[in-house]
Design a protein around this motif. Structure first.
Motif: not given
Length: 340
Positions: A3-8, A31-32, A104-106, A110-114
């Motif tokens: 899941l991607q977290i976006d700015q909005q 958020l996740y 914050i978004v990045d 990055t945390i979710i990716q790993y």
């Protein structure tokens, strides 16, 4: 990648938290959530500070090894309470909200990716990614200039060449010192390699940015690596070249994390990738041994009261003296088994 977290999402969460009737403490919004940790949008109701919180139970023995990043406008705070344990990345009143939200978004994605890494390693991913952002910000926080883009293309070409010779990927990335403000682009074996790139179709002019750049008094032997690129549809963009290396790192999550952080330190933002449209084709590769006969200005061969200098070297007469990378590595004391 999950899941991607976006700015909005984050901005809406902060707005909702800031408009509650409470006036003190931290408000949080999930958020996740993973098995053993979660990411929370957070808002300090008494200090009016936006934040992101990584709620994670990492090892106590790891605690003393963590050095928290510090930057103007932002801070990282450790929490070790009964209800919450982990780290918050907090915007202070003087911090730029747009930039902070982008960070914050990045960091979240990055945390979710790993996310499958263990808790200690995930904390390291969190801290290292923030440090990479701070380095990026300290260098101006802007998209790469065309000259910087060309320079990064050359360094990526060098990384690809080293990987293609079957050197261990982790060791190859450890040699890349350019993004870490090293005096040489690559410190490898007993010496170093400095990489220069040109788009000129004739000759080779190398721009030397300091007296120390071609100084081999501390790292020897030293080699100057030159790449001649052309622009055209047959080439690859900066982002395409980056993604090719990423594909080779897919089975090495720690190395992929390090590579992405080095890119950010170097000024490459994933959110700006569409802006890099020039396609570079590698036309020629050169390696020159920087010995006492090589034309250069270094502290040891100029007047002692000259402190700084930038200059150019016309390497055109030396083109026929270029050597192969395999011979360079041999002279640096590196065999097929890796870097000693």
């Amino acid at each position: 990648m999950g899941l991607q977290i976006d700015q909005q999402q984050i901005l809406v969460a902060w707005k909702a938290l800031s408009s509650t009737d409470n006036h003190e403490g931290w408000g949080v919004f999930p958020l996740y959530k993973h098995r053993n940790w979660s990411l929370l949008a957070s808002y300090n109701l008494s200090e009016h500070e936006e934040a992101i919180f990584l709620d994670i139970k990492y090892s106590q023995t790891y605690e003393s090894r963590i050095s928290l990043p510090v930057a103007q406008g932002f801070r990282v705070q450790r929490f070790n309470e009964e209800t919450r344990k982990g780290f918050a990345l907090i915007r202070q009143v003087d911090g730029d909200l747009d930039l902070f939200t982008k960070i914050i978004v990045d960091v979240c994605n990055t945390i979710i990716q790993y996310q499958e890494l263990n808790e200690n390693k995930l904390v390291a991913v969190f801290i290292n990614r923030i440090n990479a952002w701070l380095s990026f910000m300290s260098k101006g926080g802007h998209e790469l200039s065309q000259e910087a883009e060309l320079g990064l293309i050359g360094e990526l070409e060098m990384i690809s060449s080293l990987i293609s010779l079957n050197l261990p990927i982790s060791e190859v990335l450890n040699t890349w010192k350019g993004p870490l403000d090293g005096l040489k682009d690559f410190e490898i074996g007993s010496g170093a390699i400095e990489t220069k790139s040109t788009l000129s179709n004739q000759g080779f002019i190398a721009k030397i940015n300091s007296l120390e750049q071609l100084d081999d008094s501390e790292k020897s032997p030293l080699f100057l690596n030159g790449y001649r690129f052309s622009l055209g549809s047959a080439g690859k963009t900066l982002t395409e070249r980056i993604n090719l290396i990423r594909e080779q790192l897919n089975d090495y999550p720690a190395e992929l994390t390090k590579f992405n952080n080095l890119l950010l330190r170097n000024g490459y933002l994933e959110s700006e990738k569409e802006n890099y449209t020039r396609k570079f084709k590698t036309e020629h590769t050169y390696f020159w041994w920087v010995d006492e006969k090589f034309p250069r200005l270094v502290p040891g061969n100029i007047a002692v009261n000259i402190r700084q200098a930038k200059y150019e070297i016309d390497l055109t007469p030396f083109i026929n003296q270029s050597m192969d990378l395999s011979l360079v590595l041999q002279k640096l004391g590196i065999g097929n088994c890796g870097i000693n």
